[in-house]
Design an enzyme around this catalytic site. Structure first.
Site, PDB file in Angstrom:
ATOM      1  CB  CYS A 110      -0.930   0.000   1.207  1.00  0.00           C
ATOM      2  SG  CYS A 110      -1.888  -1.501   1.315  1.00  0.00           S
ATOM      3  CG  HIS A 245      -3.311   3.005   2.295  1.00  0.00           C
ATOM      4  ND1 HIS A 245      -3.892   2.628   1.107  1.00  0.00           N
ATOM      5  CD2 HIS A 245      -3.371   1.908   3.110  1.00  0.00           C
ATOM      6  CE1 HIS A 245      -4.284   1.367   1.194  1.00  0.00           C
ATOM      7  NE2 HIS A 245      -3.981   0.911   2.402  1.00  0.00           N
ATOM      8  CG  ASN A 275      -7.067  -1.094   1.462  1.00  0.00           C
ATOM      9  OD1 ASN A 275      -6.338  -0.772   0.524  1.00  0.00           O
ATOM     10  ND2 ASN A 275      -6.596  -1.558   2.608  1.00  0.00           N
TER      11      ASN A 275
HETATM   12  O1  UT7 Z   1      -4.129  -1.660   3.483  1.00  0.00           O
HETATM   13  C1  UT7 Z   1      -3.374  -2.424   4.352  1.00  0.00           C
HETATM   14  C2  UT7 Z   1      -3.523  -1.966   5.685  1.00  0.00           C
HETATM   15  N1  UT7 Z   1      -4.711  -2.512   6.287  1.00  0.00           N
HETATM   16  C3  UT7 Z   1      -5.210  -1.950   7.352  1.00  0.00           C
HETATM   17  O2  UT7 Z   1      -4.708  -0.945   7.781  1.00  0.00           O
HETATM   18  C4  UT7 Z   1      -6.369  -2.601   8.064  1.00  0.00           C
HETATM   19  C5  UT7 Z   1      -6.255  -2.350   9.536  1.00  0.00           C
HETATM   20  N2  UT7 Z   1      -7.250  -3.031  10.332  1.00  0.00           N
HETATM   21  C6  UT7 Z   1      -8.564  -2.648  10.347  1.00  0.00           C
HETATM   22  O3  UT7 Z   1      -8.959  -1.741   9.625  1.00  0.00           O
HETATM   23  C7  UT7 Z   1      -9.510  -3.329  11.302  1.00  0.00           C
HETATM   24  O4  UT7 Z   1      -8.761  -4.099  12.214  1.00  0.00           O
HETATM   25  C8  UT7 Z   1     -10.559  -4.234  10.595  1.00  0.00           C
HETATM   26  C9  UT7 Z   1     -11.571  -3.378   9.853  1.00  0.00           C
HETATM   27  C10 UT7 Z   1      -9.877  -5.180   9.646  1.00  0.00           C
HETATM   28  C11 UT7 Z   1     -11.334  -5.032  11.658  1.00  0.00           C
HETATM   29  O5  UT7 Z   1     -11.921  -4.153  12.594  1.00  0.00           O
HETATM   30  P1  UT7 Z   1     -11.778  -4.453  14.165  1.00  0.00           P
HETATM   31  O6  UT7 Z   1     -12.493  -3.379  14.873  1.00  0.00           O
HETATM   32  O7  UT7 Z   1     -10.309  -4.606  14.445  1.00  0.00           O
HETATM   33  O8  UT7 Z   1     -12.593  -5.792  14.322  1.00  0.00           O
HETATM   34  P2  UT7 Z   1     -12.079  -7.199  14.862  1.00  0.00           P
HETATM   35  O9  UT7 Z   1     -11.195  -7.861  13.883  1.00  0.00           O
HETATM   36  O10 UT7 Z   1     -11.561  -7.033  16.256  1.00  0.00           O
HETATM   37  O11 UT7 Z   1     -13.444  -8.008  14.939  1.00  0.00           O
HETATM   38  C12 UT7 Z   1     -14.457  -7.643  15.886  1.00  0.00           C
HETATM   39  C13 UT7 Z   1     -15.618  -8.603  15.728  1.00  0.00           C
HETATM   40  C14 UT7 Z   1     -15.189 -10.071  15.749  1.00  0.00           C
HETATM   41  O12 UT7 Z   1     -16.206 -10.787  16.398  1.00  0.00           O
HETATM   42  P3  UT7 Z   1     -16.058 -11.201  17.959  1.00  0.00           P
HETATM   43  O13 UT7 Z   1     -14.814 -12.035  18.042  1.00  0.00           O
HETATM   44  O14 UT7 Z   1     -15.933  -9.909  18.704  1.00  0.00           O
HETATM   45  O15 UT7 Z   1     -17.319 -11.935  18.243  1.00  0.00           O
HETATM   46  C15 UT7 Z   1     -15.172 -10.463  14.296  1.00  0.00           C
HETATM   47  O16 UT7 Z   1     -15.397 -11.843  14.096  1.00  0.00           O
HETATM   48  O17 UT7 Z   1     -16.247  -8.409  14.465  1.00  0.00           O
HETATM   49  C16 UT7 Z   1     -16.322  -9.664  13.765  1.00  0.00           C
HETATM   50  N3  UT7 Z   1     -16.208  -9.366  12.336  1.00  0.00           N
HETATM   51  C17 UT7 Z   1     -17.271  -9.050  11.587  1.00  0.00           C
HETATM   52  N4  UT7 Z   1     -18.586  -8.989  11.854  1.00  0.00           N
HETATM   53  C18 UT7 Z   1     -19.412  -8.631  10.864  1.00  0.00           C
HETATM   54  C19 UT7 Z   1     -15.088  -9.315  11.576  1.00  0.00           C
HETATM   55  N5  UT7 Z   1     -15.423  -8.988  10.318  1.00  0.00           N
HETATM   56  C20 UT7 Z   1     -16.758  -8.818  10.298  1.00  0.00           C
HETATM   57  C21 UT7 Z   1     -17.669  -8.465   9.282  1.00  0.00           C
HETATM   58  N6  UT7 Z   1     -18.971  -8.392   9.600  1.00  0.00           N
HETATM   59  N7  UT7 Z   1     -17.283  -8.205   8.017  1.00  0.00           N
END
Ligand code: UT7
Length: 319
Positions: A110, A245, A275
């Site tokens: 990225c 980004h 993204n």
């Molecule tokens: O371009 C390269 C660089 N990339 C980035 O910078 C990405 C950086 N990371 C992020 O933007 C975030 O970490 C994400 C958007 C990928 C995820 O957000 P988060 O707030 O960190 O969520 P999480 O991974 O901690 O997941 C929270 C909950 C989980 O459920 P439990 O374990 O709390 O029950 C996930 O299973 O949300 C669940 N979850 C979803 N639920 C509905 C994960 N993806 C989804 C989804 N829909 N699409």
């Protein structure tokens, strides 16, 4: 004296996919995606390719610059999702445009667009070039695992381009890397060598530890913005625009807060595009330029972060 960005261009696939479309086959919702990422839609390739989007974006930028492909001294492309392993995207673009200059690809995930600008800076400093085309084109949907809701909702496709000409708008630039593949990677094909020890064929999809990457992104991009502003002789709060980004709206907000930049100065396209890896920054810059909101004499910073880890930032006094 190094370079100024004299023109911009971009291209997006025609198909738009909404969060509700994704919720048809993934256990997700518009509410989760918007709240956690800021993404509402993304453009997804159907008959478009990494090369076709790159060529379209390049032509748009060349039109704005009133230049023909034969005026170019160098083409640099960035991508992690090229149509071919070889030849490079830059060679495909060079051939399609009918240019006759050297052409090379950079893979810095990225942060690729910032790496390309830094390489171009070196060519200008050595007096080797007058006009350089930089194109960042990505089909992230090619390496998206459409069964995985944690990643599939994040990505989209698109291409952005700039034409660089000799000038002094660029006031500072830095790039960096912290080699660690684990948090964000996509494996290459294993191949069918009879001597390969591991006979399993990896699936070439993106794997990401979202929370780890999030932390890296906020701390690195805010520090980089402070650094490039300082090196350009201004305080980060004096920036008129920041084009980062687009990985998560929450990253943009957190980075702005952390480095003392007013959040409304952050360009936001992620709501519409998702993204698109290295293509995000030049596409967002093209939007800013074409909307008439970027004026001569204003300060604009660009900053990227991503797989590798890699990072990069630059500060311009726009002219
Ligand atoms: O371009 C390269 C660089 N990339 C980035 O910078 C990405 C950086 N990371 C992020 O933007 C975030 O970490 C994400 C958007 C990928 C995820 O957000 P988060 O707030 O960190 O969520 P999480 O991974 O901690 O997941 C929270 C909950 C989980 O459920 P439990 O374990 O709390 O029950 C996930 O299973 O949300 C669940 N979850 C979803 N639920 C509905 C994960 N993806 C989804 C989804 N829909 N699409």
């Amino acid at each position: 004296m190094s370079f100024s960005i004299i023109a911009t261009g971009s291209a997006l696939p025609k198909k738009v996919v909404t969060n509700d479309d994704l919720a048809q086959f993934l256990d997700t919702s518009d509410e989760w995606i918007v709240t956690r990422t800021g993404i509402k839609t993304r453009h997804v390739a159907t008959d478009e390719t990494t090369s076709s989007l790159a060529v379209e974006a390049a032509k748009n930028a060349l039109d704005m610059a009133h230049l023909s492909p034969s005026d170019l001294d160098l083409i640099i492309c960035t991508t992690v999702t090229h149509d071919y392993i070889t030849p490079s995207l830059a060679c495909v673009v060079q051939g399609e445009l009918g240019a006759n200059c050297p052409a090379l690809d950079i893979n810095a995930a990225c942060s690729g667009f910032l790496y390309a600008l830094d390489v171009a800076d070196g060519y200008f400093a050595r007096g080797r070039v007058e006009k350089v085309l930089v194109v960042s084109s990505e089909l992230l949907t090619r390496i998206t695992d459409w069964r995985d809701r944690a990643t599939a909702v994040l990505f989209g496709d698109g291409a952005g381009a700039v034409v660089l000409g000799r000038g002094d708008a660029l006031r500072s630039i830095k790039i960096g890397a912290k080699g660690n593949p684990d948090p964000l990677y996509s494996p290459n094909v294993g191949g069918i060598s009879p001597w390969r020890a591991d006979k399993t064929e990896p699936e070439c999809f993106l794997h990401m530890n979202g929370q780890e990457v999030f932390k890296f992104a906020v701390s690195t991009v805010s520090a980089d913005l402070i650094d490039v502003a300082q090196e350009a002789g201004i305080d980060v709060s004096s920036l008129d625009h920041a084009v980062l980004h687009q990985a998560n709206l929450r990253i943009l907000d957190a980075a702005a807060r952390k480095c003392g930049l007013a959040p409304e100065k952050m360009e936001v396209i992620i709501d519409e595009t998702g993204n698109m890896s290295s293509a995000c920054i030049p596409i967002a810059l093209d939007r800013l330029v074409r909307s008439g909101r970027l004026h001569s004499g204003e300060w604009v910073a660009l900053a990227g972060f991503g797989g590798g880890y890699t990072s990069g930032a630059a500060c311009f006094k726009w002219d």
